[in-house]
Design an enzyme around this catalytic site. Structure first.
Site, PDB file in Angstrom:
ATOM      1  N   THR A 112     -24.467  -7.225  82.645  1.00 13.86           N
ATOM      2  CA  THR A 112     -25.815  -6.207  83.424  1.00 13.86           C
ATOM      3  C   THR A 112     -26.870  -6.917  81.746  1.00 13.86           C
ATOM      4  O   THR A 112     -27.709  -7.394  82.058  1.00 13.86           O
ATOM      5  CB  THR A 112     -26.103  -5.032  83.744  1.00 13.86           C
TER       6      THR A 112
ATOM      7  N   GLY B 107     -16.730   2.059  80.415  1.00 13.35           N
ATOM      8  CA  GLY B 107     -15.577   1.158  78.988  1.00 13.35           C
ATOM      9  C   GLY B 107     -14.616   0.739  80.938  1.00 13.35           C
ATOM     10  O   GLY B 107     -13.619  -0.397  79.597  1.00 13.35           O
TER      11      GLY B 107
ATOM     12  N   GLU C 120     -19.601   1.444  72.104  1.00  9.72           N
ATOM     13  CA  GLU C 120     -20.218   2.005  73.129  1.00  9.72           C
ATOM     14  C   GLU C 120     -21.177   2.939  73.017  1.00  9.72           C
ATOM     15  O   GLU C 120     -21.858   3.539  72.096  1.00  9.72           O
ATOM     16  CB  GLU C 120     -19.842   1.362  74.436  1.00  9.72           C
TER      17      GLU C 120
ATOM     18  N   GLY D 294     -15.779  -3.387  80.812  1.00  9.04           N
ATOM     19  CA  GLY D 294     -15.357  -4.306  80.187  1.00  9.04           C
ATOM     20  C   GLY D 294     -14.536  -4.108  78.249  1.00  9.04           C
ATOM     21  O   GLY D 294     -14.092  -4.838  77.628  1.00  9.04           O
TER      22      GLY D 294
END
Length: 225
Positions: free
Chosen positions: A28, A94, A102, A96
């Site tokens: 996204t 998480g 992050e 990915g």
């Protein structure tokens, strides 16, 4: 309609001239970064801090100048995706594999914005397995302690070998039958020796950009206090 593109590009409106921008990871926020790259080519001056090597590569490809933490005092805005968002604007992230970086960047940002297609909105967190990043040493024992908290950890694999994060760690994808108190679970997991961090992002997102059932963009903001 490409929901990810709609919400990803909408987030660009929060990025202003001269900002330091945390650049998230995933399908996204890919659209956010691509749109920012076009604006940079048109003259927008920003600096980016990526949450993963994958995002770093993308940012360089689209022409966003990158900086490191020792070059800045703060991050103005961080934009990232999520795997689940509940009504309190708490998150599971998480999927990915970039949850640690992050979370570091989200915490450092004055404003943390999450872009999420309509399928990510849930009443209660936990249908998506919770990623937990752990150090490889003693991971079998770490798994045992996670089970004692009610989780069913599965070591993430990549072509038959343990997946490694950008930090060199492993990830357990943990099924929890019921995450009733996500804030408590976040703290309890992080007290386990060997756990580096987990994908519960509690009270961190200030703005959620998503879509409603009619596929209209909705901006949700966390109330202060």
């Amino acid at each position: 309609m490409n929901e990810k593109k709609e919400v990803g590009e909408k987030a660009v409106e929060y990025v202003k001239e001269g900002m330091v921008v945390g650049l998230g990871t995933g399908s996204t926020v890919f659209y956010t970064i691509t749109k920012l790259g076009k604006l940079v080519q048109q003259g927008l001056s920003i600096k980016g801090i990526p949450t993963s090597k994958q995002t770093e590569k993308l940012a360089i490809e689209v022409g966003i100048p990158l900086v490191s933490f020792n070059e800045i005092n703060q991050i103005d805005v961080a934009i990232d995706g999520a795997d689940e968002v509940n009504r309190d604007l708490d998150l599971i992230k998480g999927g990915g594999g970039a949850l640690l970086r992050e979370k570091i960047i989200a915490k450092a940002a004055k404003t943390f914005i999450v872009v999420a297609d309509s399928h990510k909105n849930v009443d209660k967190l936990g249908s998506f397995p919770l990623p937990v990043e752990v150090v490889p040493f003693g991971f079998e024992m770490t798994s045992k302690y996670i089970r004692e908290l009610g989780g069913s950890p599965q070591l993430r694999q990549n072509n038959g070998i343990p997946f490694r994060t950008d930090n060199g760690n492993y990830i357990f994808d943990c099924s929890f039958s019921n995450i009733t108190f996500p804030g408590d679970l976040e703290r309890e997991l992080n007290l386990i020796p060997g756990v580096v961090d987990n994908g519960l992002f509690i009270a961190m997102a200030k703005i959620i950009i998503t879509l409603n059932k009619d596929k209209e963009i909705v901006i949700k903001k966390r109330s202060v206090g």
